[in-house]
Scaffold this motif. Structure first.
Motif, PDB file in Angstrom:
ATOM      1  N   GLU A  70       0.831  -1.206   0.000  1.00  0.00           N
ATOM      2  CA  GLU A  70       0.000   0.000   0.000  1.00  0.00           C
ATOM      3  C   GLU A  70       0.868   1.259   0.000  1.00  0.00           C
ATOM      4  O   GLU A  70       0.568   2.228  -0.695  1.00  0.00           O
ATOM      5  CB  GLU A  70      -0.949   0.010   1.202  1.00  0.00           C
ATOM      6  CG  GLU A  70      -2.109  -0.953   1.083  1.00  0.00           C
ATOM      7  CD  GLU A  70      -2.996  -0.657  -0.119  1.00  0.00           C
ATOM      8  OE1 GLU A  70      -3.304   0.539  -0.362  1.00  0.00           O
ATOM      9  OE2 GLU A  70      -3.354  -1.605  -0.827  1.00  0.00           O
ATOM     10  N   LYS A  71       1.965   1.231   0.775  1.00  0.00           N
ATOM     11  CA  LYS A  71       2.879   2.380   0.788  1.00  0.00           C
ATOM     12  C   LYS A  71       3.534   2.554  -0.572  1.00  0.00           C
ATOM     13  O   LYS A  71       3.697   3.683  -1.056  1.00  0.00           O
ATOM     14  CB  LYS A  71       3.947   2.201   1.868  1.00  0.00           C
ATOM     15  CG  LYS A  71       3.450   2.443   3.255  1.00  0.00           C
ATOM     16  CD  LYS A  71       4.561   2.308   4.267  1.00  0.00           C
ATOM     17  CE  LYS A  71       4.019   2.513   5.667  1.00  0.00           C
ATOM     18  NZ  LYS A  71       5.064   2.373   6.694  1.00  0.00           N
ATOM     19  N   THR A  72       3.894   1.445  -1.175  1.00  0.00           N
ATOM     20  CA  THR A  72       4.515   1.506  -2.506  1.00  0.00           C
ATOM     21  C   THR A  72       3.538   2.069  -3.526  1.00  0.00           C
ATOM     22  O   THR A  72       3.888   2.938  -4.337  1.00  0.00           O
ATOM     23  CB  THR A  72       4.996   0.107  -2.946  1.00  0.00           C
ATOM     24  OG1 THR A  72       5.867  -0.420  -1.953  1.00  0.00           O
ATOM     25  CG2 THR A  72       5.713   0.157  -4.272  1.00  0.00           C
ATOM     26  N   ILE A  73       2.296   1.606  -3.473  1.00  0.00           N
ATOM     27  CA  ILE A  73       1.275   2.112  -4.396  1.00  0.00           C
ATOM     28  C   ILE A  73       1.020   3.594  -4.141  1.00  0.00           C
ATOM     29  O   ILE A  73       0.875   4.385  -5.073  1.00  0.00           O
ATOM     30  CB  ILE A  73      -0.027   1.292  -4.277  1.00  0.00           C
ATOM     31  CG1 ILE A  73       0.181  -0.098  -4.860  1.00  0.00           C
ATOM     32  CG2 ILE A  73      -1.189   1.997  -4.969  1.00  0.00           C
ATOM     33  CD1 ILE A  73      -0.964  -1.053  -4.638  1.00  0.00           C
ATOM     34  N   SER A  74       0.985   3.975  -2.880  1.00  0.00           N
ATOM     35  CA  SER A  74       0.781   5.381  -2.530  1.00  0.00           C
ATOM     36  C   SER A  74       1.922   6.239  -3.084  1.00  0.00           C
ATOM     37  O   SER A  74       1.684   7.323  -3.645  1.00  0.00           O
ATOM     38  CB  SER A  74       0.694   5.518  -1.014  1.00  0.00           C
ATOM     39  OG  SER A  74       0.600   6.869  -0.653  1.00  0.00           O
ATOM     40  N   TYR A  75       3.163   5.749  -2.928  1.00  0.00           N
ATOM     41  CA  TYR A  75       4.321   6.477  -3.459  1.00  0.00           C
ATOM     42  C   TYR A  75       4.214   6.590  -4.985  1.00  0.00           C
ATOM     43  O   TYR A  75       4.420   7.674  -5.549  1.00  0.00           O
ATOM     44  CB  TYR A  75       5.620   5.779  -3.074  1.00  0.00           C
ATOM     45  CG  TYR A  75       6.804   6.264  -3.875  1.00  0.00           C
ATOM     46  CD1 TYR A  75       7.367   7.498  -3.614  1.00  0.00           C
ATOM     47  CD2 TYR A  75       7.322   5.494  -4.915  1.00  0.00           C
ATOM     48  CE1 TYR A  75       8.439   7.962  -4.361  1.00  0.00           C
ATOM     49  CE2 TYR A  75       8.388   5.941  -5.663  1.00  0.00           C
ATOM     50  CZ  TYR A  75       8.936   7.176  -5.385  1.00  0.00           C
ATOM     51  OH  TYR A  75       9.992   7.635  -6.134  1.00  0.00           O
TER      52      TYR A  75
END
Length: 145
Positions: A70-75
């Motif tokens: 999720e953090k990767t997608i957000s980034y």
């Protein structure tokens, strides 16, 4: 007697300005292509990651792996948003440079057309003078007989 265009210096200046506009447009196209390619790469990465996550979710994932994804997608989404804005500005800049180039091209064409017209007038006048001279020579030869 040779033809001399009185606005030759102005026409050369307009040609130089057109060259500058062409270089600026070329640079803006390069910049647009660069940002568009970056945007495409990030969109592609996000899509691949989403597909991978979907596949892994069916197999089962730990909560920490889900949070990391999720953090990767957000980034990736924030970078995509930034690149979309950048691409928009690059496209706008490219379009402005293209309009300016078109304006400079038209401006130069006006001077080229003026030169063409003046050169045509010069040639007509030269032919008229030559014809007049030949007529005078013919009359003189006729009178001598």
């Amino acid at each position: 007697m040779s033809f001399h265009f009185t606005l030759q210096k102005v026409m050369e200046l307009k040609d130089h300005e057109k060259g500058d506009a062409e270089r600026a447009y070329s640079e803006s196209v390069k910049e647009f292509k660069k940002t568009a390619a970056q945007l495409y790469e990030f969109l592609k990465r996000k899509e691949e990651l989403m597909e991978e996550i979907e596949r892994k979710l069916t197999e089962g994932l730990s909560i920490s792996a889900i949070q990391f994804n999720e953090k990767t997608i957000s980034y990736l989404q924030s970078e995509i948003d930034r690149l979309q804005l950048s691409t928009h500005h690059a496209r706008k800049n490219m379009n402005e440079k293209e309009k300016y180039l078109m304006y400079k091209s038209i401006d130069l064409k006006k001077y080229e057309k003026m030169k063409e017209i003046k050169q045509g007038e010069f040639l007509q006048e030269e032919k008229r003078q030559e014809s007049k001279f030949l007529d005078d020579v013919s009359v003189q030869q006729f009178l001598r007989r």
